[in-house]
Design a protein around this motif. Structure first.
Motif, PDB file in Angstrom:
ATOM      1  N   ALA A 117     -36.343 -50.051   9.199  1.00 39.33           N
ATOM      2  CA  ALA A 117     -37.316 -49.995  10.286  1.00 39.33           C
ATOM      3  C   ALA A 117     -37.632 -48.554  10.668  1.00 39.33           C
ATOM      4  CB  ALA A 117     -36.782 -50.756  11.491  1.00 39.33           C
ATOM      5  N   ALA A 118     -38.863 -48.313  11.119  1.00 40.64           N
ATOM      6  CA  ALA A 118     -39.260 -46.993  11.606  1.00 40.64           C
ATOM      7  C   ALA A 118     -38.649 -46.760  12.981  1.00 40.64           C
ATOM      8  CB  ALA A 118     -40.780 -46.895  11.689  1.00 40.64           C
ATOM      9  N   TYR A 119     -38.233 -45.538  13.237  1.00 40.05           N
ATOM     10  CA  TYR A 119     -37.595 -45.171  14.500  1.00 40.05           C
ATOM     11  C   TYR A 119     -38.605 -44.570  15.470  1.00 40.05           C
ATOM     12  CZ  TYR A 119     -33.416 -45.498  11.582  1.00 40.05           C
ATOM     13  OH  TYR A 119     -32.448 -45.930  10.721  1.00 40.05           O
ATOM     14  N   ASN A 120     -38.265 -44.613  16.745  1.00 35.08           N
ATOM     15  CA  ASN A 120     -39.097 -43.980  17.768  1.00 35.08           C
ATOM     16  C   ASN A 120     -39.394 -42.531  17.409  1.00 35.08           C
ATOM     17  OD1 ASN A 120     -39.434 -46.156  19.470  1.00 35.08           O
ATOM     18  ND2 ASN A 120     -37.751 -45.627  20.812  1.00 35.08           N
ATOM     19  N   SER A 121     -38.366 -41.778  16.993  1.00 31.48           N
ATOM     20  CA  SER A 121     -38.533 -40.348  16.709  1.00 31.48           C
ATOM     21  C   SER A 121     -39.543 -40.094  15.592  1.00 31.48           C
ATOM     22  CB  SER A 121     -37.190 -39.718  16.349  1.00 31.48           C
ATOM     23  OG  SER A 121     -36.625 -40.351  15.217  1.00 31.48           O
ATOM     24  N   GLU A 122     -39.722 -41.052  14.689  1.00 34.51           N
ATOM     25  CA  GLU A 122     -40.653 -40.880  13.571  1.00 34.51           C
ATOM     26  C   GLU A 122     -42.098 -41.178  13.967  1.00 34.51           C
ATOM     27  OE1 GLU A 122     -37.979 -42.081   9.774  1.00 34.51           O
ATOM     28  OE2 GLU A 122     -38.314 -43.662  11.271  1.00 34.51           O
ATOM     29  N   MET A 123     -42.290 -41.782  15.115  1.00 33.49           N
ATOM     30  CA  MET A 123     -43.628 -42.160  15.558  1.00 33.49           C
ATOM     31  C   MET A 123     -44.162 -41.216  16.641  1.00 33.49           C
ATOM     32  SD  MET A 123     -44.232 -44.713  13.597  1.00 33.49           S
ATOM     33  CE  MET A 123     -45.609 -45.606  14.275  1.00 33.49           C
ATOM     34  N   GLN A 124     -43.523 -40.081  16.799  1.00 29.71           N
ATOM     35  CA  GLN A 124     -43.955 -39.134  17.834  1.00 29.71           C
ATOM     36  C   GLN A 124     -45.048 -38.215  17.313  1.00 29.71           C
ATOM     37  OE1 GLN A 124     -40.368 -37.216  19.292  1.00 29.71           O
ATOM     38  NE2 GLN A 124     -40.421 -38.631  21.007  1.00 29.71           N
ATOM     39  N   LYS A 125     -45.959 -37.890  18.210  1.00 34.12           N
ATOM     40  CA  LYS A 125     -47.026 -36.932  17.940  1.00 34.12           C
ATOM     41  C   LYS A 125     -47.346 -36.244  19.250  1.00 34.12           C
ATOM     42  CE  LYS A 125     -51.848 -36.695  16.557  1.00 34.12           C
ATOM     43  NZ  LYS A 125     -52.276 -36.190  17.851  1.00 34.12           N
ATOM     44  N   SER A 126     -47.528 -34.954  19.207  1.00 33.96           N
ATOM     45  CA  SER A 126     -47.852 -34.204  20.413  1.00 33.96           C
ATOM     46  C   SER A 126     -49.101 -34.788  21.061  1.00 33.96           C
ATOM     47  CB  SER A 126     -48.091 -32.737  20.056  1.00 33.96           C
ATOM     48  OG  SER A 126     -48.452 -32.017  21.204  1.00 33.96           O
ATOM     49  N   GLY A 127     -49.010 -35.114  22.340  1.00 28.16           N
ATOM     50  CA  GLY A 127     -50.121 -35.704  23.072  1.00 28.16           C
ATOM     51  C   GLY A 127     -50.238 -37.207  22.911  1.00 28.16           C
ATOM     52  N   GLY A 128     -49.332 -37.811  22.137  1.00 26.78           N
ATOM     53  CA  GLY A 128     -49.355 -39.256  21.921  1.00 26.78           C
ATOM     54  C   GLY A 128     -49.990 -39.624  20.591  1.00 26.78           C
ATOM     55  N   LEU A 129     -49.601 -40.748  20.064  1.00 24.37           N
ATOM     56  CA  LEU A 129     -50.096 -41.221  18.775  1.00 24.37           C
ATOM     57  C   LEU A 129     -51.054 -42.391  18.985  1.00 24.37           C
ATOM     58  CD1 LEU A 129     -50.044 -41.375  15.663  1.00 24.37           C
ATOM     59  CD2 LEU A 129     -48.024 -42.847  15.879  1.00 24.37           C
ATOM     60  N   PRO A 130     -52.354 -42.190  18.708  1.00 21.93           N
ATOM     61  CA  PRO A 130     -53.296 -43.314  18.790  1.00 21.93           C
ATOM     62  C   PRO A 130     -53.043 -44.288  17.635  1.00 21.93           C
ATOM     63  CG  PRO A 130     -54.452 -41.209  18.889  1.00 21.93           C
ATOM     64  CD  PRO A 130     -53.048 -40.925  18.466  1.00 21.93           C
ATOM     65  N   ILE A 131     -52.972 -45.573  17.946  1.00 25.36           N
ATOM     66  CA  ILE A 131     -52.764 -46.605  16.938  1.00 25.36           C
ATOM     67  C   ILE A 131     -53.805 -47.704  17.134  1.00 25.36           C
ATOM     68  CG2 ILE A 131     -51.215 -48.445  16.140  1.00 25.36           C
ATOM     69  CD1 ILE A 131     -48.867 -46.746  16.855  1.00 25.36           C
ATOM     70  N   ILE A 132     -54.408 -48.101  16.039  1.00 25.31           N
ATOM     71  CA  ILE A 132     -55.299 -49.260  16.016  1.00 25.31           C
ATOM     72  C   ILE A 132     -54.674 -50.231  15.027  1.00 25.31           C
ATOM     73  CG2 ILE A 132     -57.597 -50.120  15.462  1.00 25.31           C
ATOM     74  CD1 ILE A 132     -58.610 -47.222  15.958  1.00 25.31           C
ATOM     75  N   LEU A 133     -54.465 -51.474  15.455  1.00 23.78           N
ATOM     76  CA  LEU A 133     -53.856 -52.417  14.527  1.00 23.78           C
ATOM     77  C   LEU A 133     -54.312 -53.834  14.779  1.00 23.78           C
ATOM     78  CD1 LEU A 133     -51.431 -54.128  16.085  1.00 23.78           C
ATOM     79  CD2 LEU A 133     -50.172 -52.050  15.721  1.00 23.78           C
ATOM     80  N   GLN A 134     -54.019 -54.654  13.788  1.00 27.14           N
ATOM     81  CA  GLN A 134     -54.282 -56.089  13.842  1.00 27.14           C
ATOM     82  C   GLN A 134     -53.110 -56.787  13.182  1.00 27.14           C
ATOM     83  OE1 GLN A 134     -58.033 -57.845  12.244  1.00 27.14           O
ATOM     84  NE2 GLN A 134     -56.663 -58.641  10.691  1.00 27.14           N
ATOM     85  N   VAL A 135     -52.640 -57.873  13.760  1.00 27.83           N
ATOM     86  CA  VAL A 135     -51.626 -58.710  13.140  1.00 27.83           C
ATOM     87  C   VAL A 135     -52.092 -60.161  13.212  1.00 27.83           C
ATOM     88  CG1 VAL A 135     -49.619 -57.221  13.470  1.00 27.83           C
ATOM     89  CG2 VAL A 135     -50.296 -58.786  15.302  1.00 27.83           C
ATOM     90  N   ILE A 136     -51.727 -60.919  12.197  1.00 28.93           N
ATOM     91  CA  ILE A 136     -52.036 -62.344  12.137  1.00 28.93           C
ATOM     92  C   ILE A 136     -50.717 -63.072  11.952  1.00 28.93           C
ATOM     93  CG2 ILE A 136     -53.250 -64.159  10.886  1.00 28.93           C
ATOM     94  CD1 ILE A 136     -55.195 -61.942   9.917  1.00 28.93           C
ATOM     95  N   TYR A 137     -50.459 -64.039  12.814  1.00 33.17           N
ATOM     96  CA  TYR A 137     -49.180 -64.743  12.741  1.00 33.17           C
ATOM     97  C   TYR A 137     -49.319 -66.172  13.238  1.00 33.17           C
ATOM     98  CZ  TYR A 137     -48.657 -63.471  17.734  1.00 33.17           C
ATOM     99  OH  TYR A 137     -48.829 -63.325  19.088  1.00 33.17           O
ATOM    100  N   ASP A 138     -48.344 -67.000  12.866  1.00 36.58           N
ATOM    101  CA  ASP A 138     -48.315 -68.400  13.288  1.00 36.58           C
ATOM    102  C   ASP A 138     -47.487 -68.564  14.541  1.00 36.58           C
ATOM    103  OD1 ASP A 138     -49.858 -69.221  11.147  1.00 36.58           O
ATOM    104  OD2 ASP A 138     -48.147 -69.730   9.897  1.00 36.58           O
ATOM    105  N   VAL A 139     -47.852 -69.539  15.341  1.00 31.90           N
ATOM    106  CA  VAL A 139     -47.130 -69.851  16.575  1.00 31.90           C
ATOM    107  C   VAL A 139     -46.612 -71.277  16.492  1.00 31.90           C
ATOM    108  CG1 VAL A 139     -48.461 -68.203  17.932  1.00 31.90           C
ATOM    109  CG2 VAL A 139     -49.217 -70.557  17.807  1.00 31.90           C
ATOM    110  N   PRO A 140     -45.597 -71.596  17.313  1.00 31.81           N
ATOM    111  CA  PRO A 140     -45.045 -72.959  17.277  1.00 31.81           C
ATOM    112  C   PRO A 140     -46.074 -74.018  17.647  1.00 31.81           C
ATOM    113  CG  PRO A 140     -43.631 -71.502  18.573  1.00 31.81           C
ATOM    114  CD  PRO A 140     -44.872 -70.742  18.220  1.00 31.81           C
TER     115      PRO A 140
END
Length: 141
Positions: free
Chosen positions: A118-141
């Protein structure tokens, strides 16, 4: 098929249609600014979208974003894939696409390094914050 063995017709599936917004959170520490987060649920399938800026803590906790609108389940007992975009001055090539954790309502990332840890918090750091755009598709009960 339904849980009692009956058959679900296409019209019944489309009757179970929902759209809404959700509030992303940082599960393992840090701050998150939500710019937009929405979802669509059709039957048992949820597609969640998010645009945010994250500033995780500088530690070895697993980087996770929580607050997904539904808990994930899977008929294969596996994880749901997603897609990821991020700012051009952040080298995210070490990441696989986001995953929704089985039986949870958060997403996280595995490293594309042969060990798939798994990726760690420390690896996701960027000065001023890291902009992320994402999409996930998953099943629910």
């Amino acid at each position: 098929a339904t849980s009692d063995g009956g058959v679900t017709t296409p019209s019944e599936v489309f009757d179970d249609y929902e759209e809404g917004t959700w509030t992303p959170t940082m599960v393992s520490g840090g701050s998150l600014v939500n710019h937009a987060a929405s979802y669509t649920k059709i039957g048992r399938q949820v597609t969640a979208y998010m645009f945010c800026t994250v500033s995780p803590t500088n530690d070895s906790n697993t980087f996770r974003i929580g607050g997904l609108p539904y808990i994930c389940t899977s008929l294969t007992n596996y994880y749901a894939p997603g897609s990821l975009g991020y700012t051009s001055d952040f080298n995210g090539s070490f990441l696989y696409n986001p995953l929704v954790h089985y039986s949870q309502s958060y997403l996280y990332f595995h490293k594309n390094n042969g060990s798939a840890t798994a990726a760690y918090n420390s690896e996701m750091q960027k000065s001023g914050g890291l902009p992320i755009i994402l999409q996930v598709i998953y099943d629910v009960p």
